[in-house]
Write a protein that holds these residues in place. Structure first.
Motif, PDB file in Angstrom:
ATOM      1  N   ARG A   9       0.989  -0.838   0.516  1.00  0.00           N
ATOM      2  CA  ARG A   9      -0.231  -0.087  -0.100  1.00  0.00           C
ATOM      3  C   ARG A   9       0.330   0.743  -0.243  1.00  0.00           C
ATOM      4  NH1 ARG A   9      -5.548  -0.619   1.920  1.00  0.00           N
ATOM      5  NH2 ARG A   9      -6.282  -2.556   1.323  1.00  0.00           N
ATOM      6  N   HIS A 184      -6.783   9.124  -8.468  1.00  0.00           N
ATOM      7  CA  HIS A 184      -8.084   7.992  -8.576  1.00  0.00           C
ATOM      8  C   HIS A 184      -6.923   6.753  -9.905  1.00  0.00           C
ATOM      9  CE1 HIS A 184     -11.180  10.647  -6.748  1.00  0.00           C
ATOM     10  NE2 HIS A 184     -10.560  10.279  -5.057  1.00  0.00           N
ATOM     11  N   GLY A 187      -5.513   4.631  -8.389  1.00  0.00           N
ATOM     12  CA  GLY A 187      -5.390   3.592  -6.982  1.00  0.00           C
ATOM     13  C   GLY A 187      -5.758   4.470  -5.873  1.00  0.00           C
ATOM     14  N   THR A 216      -4.386   3.154  -0.749  1.00  0.00           N
ATOM     15  CA  THR A 216      -4.119   2.520  -1.919  1.00  0.00           C
ATOM     16  C   THR A 216      -5.227   1.424  -2.764  1.00  0.00           C
ATOM     17  OG1 THR A 216      -2.279   1.414  -1.471  1.00  0.00           O
ATOM     18  CG2 THR A 216      -1.811   3.292  -2.671  1.00  0.00           C
ATOM     19  N   LEU A 217      -6.294   1.556  -3.192  1.00  0.00           N
ATOM     20  CA  LEU A 217      -6.785   0.963  -3.688  1.00  0.00           C
ATOM     21  C   LEU A 217      -6.389  -0.073  -5.116  1.00  0.00           C
ATOM     22  CD1 LEU A 217     -10.337   2.345  -3.460  1.00  0.00           C
ATOM     23  CD2 LEU A 217      -8.932   1.311  -1.342  1.00  0.00           C
ATOM     24  N   ASP A 218      -6.504  -1.774  -4.475  1.00  0.00           N
ATOM     25  CA  ASP A 218      -6.476  -2.556  -6.030  1.00  0.00           C
ATOM     26  C   ASP A 218      -6.857  -2.337  -6.752  1.00  0.00           C
ATOM     27  OD1 ASP A 218      -4.051  -3.568  -3.856  1.00  0.00           O
ATOM     28  OD2 ASP A 218      -5.685  -5.020  -3.595  1.00  0.00           O
ATOM     29  N   CYS A 221     -10.277  -0.500  -7.043  1.00  0.00           N
ATOM     30  CA  CYS A 221     -11.674  -1.532  -6.386  1.00  0.00           C
ATOM     31  C   CYS A 221     -12.188  -0.437  -5.392  1.00  0.00           C
ATOM     32  CB  CYS A 221     -11.374  -2.721  -6.340  1.00  0.00           C
ATOM     33  SG  CYS A 221     -11.082  -3.622  -7.824  1.00  0.00           S
ATOM     34  N   GLU A 222     -13.561  -0.520  -4.793  1.00  0.00           N
ATOM     35  CA  GLU A 222     -13.854  -0.825  -3.268  1.00  0.00           C
ATOM     36  C   GLU A 222     -13.299  -1.255  -2.808  1.00  0.00           C
ATOM     37  OE1 GLU A 222     -17.962   0.277  -1.836  1.00  0.00           O
ATOM     38  OE2 GLU A 222     -18.349   0.797  -3.875  1.00  0.00           O
ATOM     39  N   VAL A 223     -13.268  -0.968  -1.374  1.00  0.00           N
ATOM     40  CA  VAL A 223     -13.366  -1.960  -0.509  1.00  0.00           C
ATOM     41  C   VAL A 223     -14.564  -1.814   0.408  1.00  0.00           C
ATOM     42  CG1 VAL A 223     -12.142  -2.320   2.058  1.00  0.00           C
ATOM     43  CG2 VAL A 223     -11.658  -1.352  -0.038  1.00  0.00           C
ATOM     44  N   SER A 251     -14.653   4.228  -1.702  1.00  0.00           N
ATOM     45  CA  SER A 251     -14.401   4.229  -3.148  1.00  0.00           C
ATOM     46  C   SER A 251     -13.610   5.373  -3.113  1.00  0.00           C
ATOM     47  CB  SER A 251     -15.280   4.005  -3.981  1.00  0.00           C
ATOM     48  OG  SER A 251     -16.145   4.913  -3.940  1.00  0.00           O
TER      49      SER A 251
END
Length: 339
Positions: A9, A184, A187, A216-218, A221-223, A251
């Motif tokens: 992350r 965005h 990520g 950071t989002l993979d 994607c939304e968590v 997100s």
């Protein structure tokens, strides 16, 4: 102690698989003096950008620390480093929430490998501080470009009462939207967009700062829910999206909600809410409380009505109903063309 957030992350994907963390205090501490992390040159929006930041601060070349400001997790100083003016941030060790303060330091590095004109650039970061520069209450230090001592909070509410005409606040809003679009697309969600975290340069350009709440989002994607271990997530309650207040899905649309509140402040130069903190948070979630779009004269004109419609979409209770940062920009440019 190991970082409470996985190194994936914090560092770009083409770096972190080969980092041997072991039992060191941070992913930065494994590199010897003078080394740097260099990400291969990549093409971003048609331009070649070199992503480079140092894992070491050369303390002997740091001069004249002058306090600029402080917040919940850190203090910022103006300094001279290798002949350039820089901002130095010391992340505090919070005695009440040590985990959150550690997470805040690592989160500051989520955008360290990114370069964009509307994002404050990270120059170097380290947890290793010599005794003569030491501060027992500090977890780590981050060197960043020095944008200036002004932020949007001061521009909006400062005693000097700077002019904030339609063209200017629309330009500021577009600057923030460009920064969010870039974050965005890589990520990164900021999670604390508000006037105090938007710096204004001497060229009157807005730059997003303070990534202490970011994640950071993979693959963007939304968590589905916020882990209780991520105690630093959330940002400022007046700008926090309803899903964050409820501990639900996370997100990039959470930043769009905060962008809407911030833009409303730029337009009205008023505080978004009054009253007790808990009451405001409950009303935002349960009763759809939002800043007023009817009582301020700025929303009475045709331009104002179009702005109000856009803000209503930005702070929709449902994230899927909010525009993306990419979608925001054409609307903002169209509004500017009417000024």
């Amino acid at each position: 102690m190991p970082s409470p957030i996985p190194v994936s992350r914090l560092l770009p994907r083409d770096i972190y698989p080969c980092v041997d963390i072991g039992t060191c205090s941070s992913p930065l501490a494994k590199y010897s003096l003078g080394t740097t992390l260099t990400v291969p040159v990549q093409r971003l929006h048609g331009k070649v950008a070199s992503r480079l930041w140092s894992t070491v601060i050369h303390w002997k070349e740091l001069r004249a620390l002058q306090p600029v400001g402080s917040g919940g997790f850190g203090s910022v100083y103006r300094a001279e480093y290798r002949g350039d003016t820089v901002a130095l941030k010391r992340v505090k060790k919070c005695t009440k929430n040590k985990l959150a303060s550690r997470q805040s330091f690592w989160a500051e590095l989520n955008a360290a490998h990114l370069r964009h004109g509307n994002i404050v650039r990270v120059i170097a970061a380290t947890t290793c501080v010599p005794a003569d520069f030491g501060d027992e209450s500090s977890i780590g230090t981050v060197l960043m470009e020095f944008v200036g001592s002004r932020n949007l909070q001061q521009v909006i509410y400062g005693c000097a009462a700077e002019p904030l005409g339609e063209d200017r606040w629309l330009r500021y809003a577009a600057d923030v939207a460009r920064g969010l679009r870039f974050l965005h697309s890589h990520g990164v969600v900021h999670l604390d967009i508000k006037p105090a975290n938007i710096l204004v340069s001497s060229e009157d350009v807005c730059k997003i700062a303070d990534f202490g709440c970011s994640l950071t989002l993979d693959h963007g994607c939304e968590v589905s829910s916020i882990s209780p271990h991520l105690s630093h997530v959330g940002g400022t309650y007046t700008h926090r999206a309803p899903e964050l207040l409820k501990g639900e899905g996370l997100s990039p649309k959470a930043d769009i909600f905060s962008f809407g509140i911030t833009t409303w402040q730029l337009i009205t130069r008023e505080q978004p809410y009054t009253g007790d903190r808990q009451h405001v948070m409950y009303a935002v979630v349960a009763h759809g409380l939002r800043p007023s779009l009817q009582e301020h004269p700025a929303f009475g004109s045709e331009l104002g009505r179009q702005c109000a419609a856009l803000l209503s979409r930005c702070w929709s209770a449902e994230g899927r109903c909010r525009p993306t940062a990419e979608e925001l920009l054409p609307h903002l440019e169209q509004l500017r063309s009417q000024v």
